[in-house]
Motif scaffolding. Sequence first.
Motif, mmCIF file in Angstrom:
data_model
loop_
_atom_site.group_PDB
_atom_site.id
_atom_site.type_symbol
_atom_site.label_atom_id
_atom_site.label_comp_id
_atom_site.label_asym_id
_atom_site.label_seq_id
_atom_site.Cartn_x
_atom_site.Cartn_y
_atom_site.Cartn_z
ATOM 1 N N VAL A 123 -62.897 -2.652 -34.084
ATOM 2 C CA VAL A 123 -63.203 -3.576 -33.199
ATOM 3 C C VAL A 123 -61.908 -4.753 -33.611
ATOM 4 C CG1 VAL A 123 -64.834 -5.550 -33.203
ATOM 5 C CG2 VAL A 123 -65.646 -3.073 -33.237
ATOM 6 N N LEU A 124 -61.732 -5.540 -32.443
ATOM 7 C CA LEU A 124 -60.594 -6.627 -32.532
ATOM 8 C C LEU A 124 -61.242 -7.977 -32.407
ATOM 9 C CD1 LEU A 124 -57.869 -5.695 -33.225
ATOM 10 C CD2 LEU A 124 -59.086 -3.981 -31.806
ATOM 11 N N GLU A 125 -61.367 -9.004 -33.326
ATOM 12 C CA GLU A 125 -62.089 -10.204 -33.209
ATOM 13 C C GLU A 125 -61.178 -11.313 -33.404
ATOM 14 O OE1 GLU A 125 -64.592 -11.490 -32.563
ATOM 15 O OE2 GLU A 125 -66.447 -10.125 -32.476
ATOM 16 N N GLY A 126 -61.570 -12.421 -33.122
ATOM 17 C CA GLY A 126 -61.089 -13.726 -33.172
ATOM 18 C C GLY A 126 -62.331 -14.106 -34.458
ATOM 19 N N THR A 127 -61.789 -14.309 -35.671
ATOM 20 C CA THR A 127 -62.784 -14.301 -36.793
ATOM 21 C C THR A 127 -62.771 -15.909 -37.277
ATOM 22 O OG1 THR A 127 -64.050 -13.378 -38.480
ATOM 23 C CG2 THR A 127 -61.561 -13.436 -38.703
ATOM 24 N N ILE A 128 -63.822 -15.777 -38.213
ATOM 25 C CA ILE A 128 -64.181 -17.032 -38.970
ATOM 26 C C ILE A 128 -62.888 -17.568 -39.884
ATOM 27 C CG2 ILE A 128 -65.324 -18.312 -40.768
ATOM 28 C CD1 ILE A 128 -67.678 -16.329 -40.137
ATOM 29 N N CYS A 129 -62.314 -18.773 -39.702
ATOM 30 C CA CYS A 129 -61.236 -19.159 -40.521
ATOM 31 C C CYS A 129 -61.783 -20.465 -40.983
ATOM 32 C CB CYS A 129 -59.759 -19.390 -39.813
ATOM 33 S SG CYS A 129 -58.751 -19.878 -40.892
#
Length: 343
Positions: free
Chosen positions: A227-233
Motif C-alpha cells: 500500500v502506497l500512502e501519504g502519511t502523518i508527518c
Amino acid sequence: MFLAKELEKGGLLDKLTSAHGPTGYEGEVRNIIKKEIENYVDDIKVDKMGNIVAHKKGNGPKIMIAAHMDEVGFIITGYNKDGTLKFRGLGGVNQLAIPSKPVLIGEKKLKGVIGAKAIHLQNAEERKKPFNYSNCCIDIGAKSKDEAMQKVEYGEYAVFDTEYDSFGENLIKGKAFDDRIGCLVIMEILKEKYNCDLYGVFNVQEEVGSRGANISAFNVQPDLAIVLEGTICADMPNIPDNKKATEVNKGPAISIMDKKSIFSNDMVDEIIKCCDENKIPYQRRASIAGGNDAGVIHTVGNGTSKIAAISVPCRYIHSSISVASQKDYLNTVKLLNYYLKKF
C-alpha cells in the motif's frame, strides 16, 4: 529549485490534487489516472465500486500495489434561513482547520467560504470551545434559503479550494496529498517493465473504512501487496521527538504496524535491504496511529500475510493543505521500482 516534471505546477500531481475526488465522488480523479496509464498496462478495468484495476501481465507472484483516490471533504446537509449551507464531513476532516477556508461545491465548482462566528462576537466561554460543523456554515453569497436551494442541491459534495505550488527547498504544497501522492507513485511505477504479475490498483472510499479495497482485493486475490500512502508527518517544533511519526526529507516511511494491520517482517526486511543496497534514505514510521487499505487487503478472500505499507510523509493531512518533499516522493518511486524488479 529543480522539480521533477510530474511535480511542477501544471504537472500531473497538480492535476491530481486539483481534481475533485471526495469519498464517493472519485470520477474526476479516476478519469485522469485512466488516461495517463492506458499506454503502460495490458488491461484496465473499473469495477462496480469504481476502483481502477490496471494489470501488467508477467510471471511469478501476483503483486498488488494500491493507493486510494478519495480525499476528505464535505457533504451539504441542509440550508439556513440566511442562505448559508449546513454541512458535515466526508471522511475524517480536521474540524479545527475548517473555519474561513474557501471551498468548491459540486460538479459546477460553485465557490463558497466556510464561515464561523467572528472572535469579536464570541463570549469568554465560546472562545474556549473549538469550531465544529454545528457552529460553522458554508457561505455561497446567497441572500435567502430559497436562493441557496436553487444554487446547491441537498447532498452535493464540497472540497477545499487549494492551489498547488512549490516552495522552500524541495517542498510542494496542495490538497489531497493523502493519497494522490500515493496514486502518482503507482502511475510512475506502471511506466516501467517488470517480470512479476503486477496489478496497480486505485481504490475508492478509503476515508470511510476502506470500502473500495474490499472489492478490489477480493477480485485480485494477491499473493503479496504493498500500500502506497501519504502519511502523518509530525516534524513540528511543539512535538517531542518521540511523537514524530515521520519527518519530511528523511525518505519514504516504512510501517511496522497500525490500527488495522501488522505488516510482514520478511517484506519489511527485504524493503529495508533494498534501501541499503541502493543507498535510498528511509525511515521507520514511528507511530501505530491510523490505518489504510492494507487492513482489508490482507484479510479478504484467502488473505495474505505478505503485506507492507510504504508512505510519503505529508504534513497537515486531513486539512485544507498538505506539505511534502520532492525527495521523499522520488525516493519512494525509486525504492518501489528496485523492489519490484527483484521478482
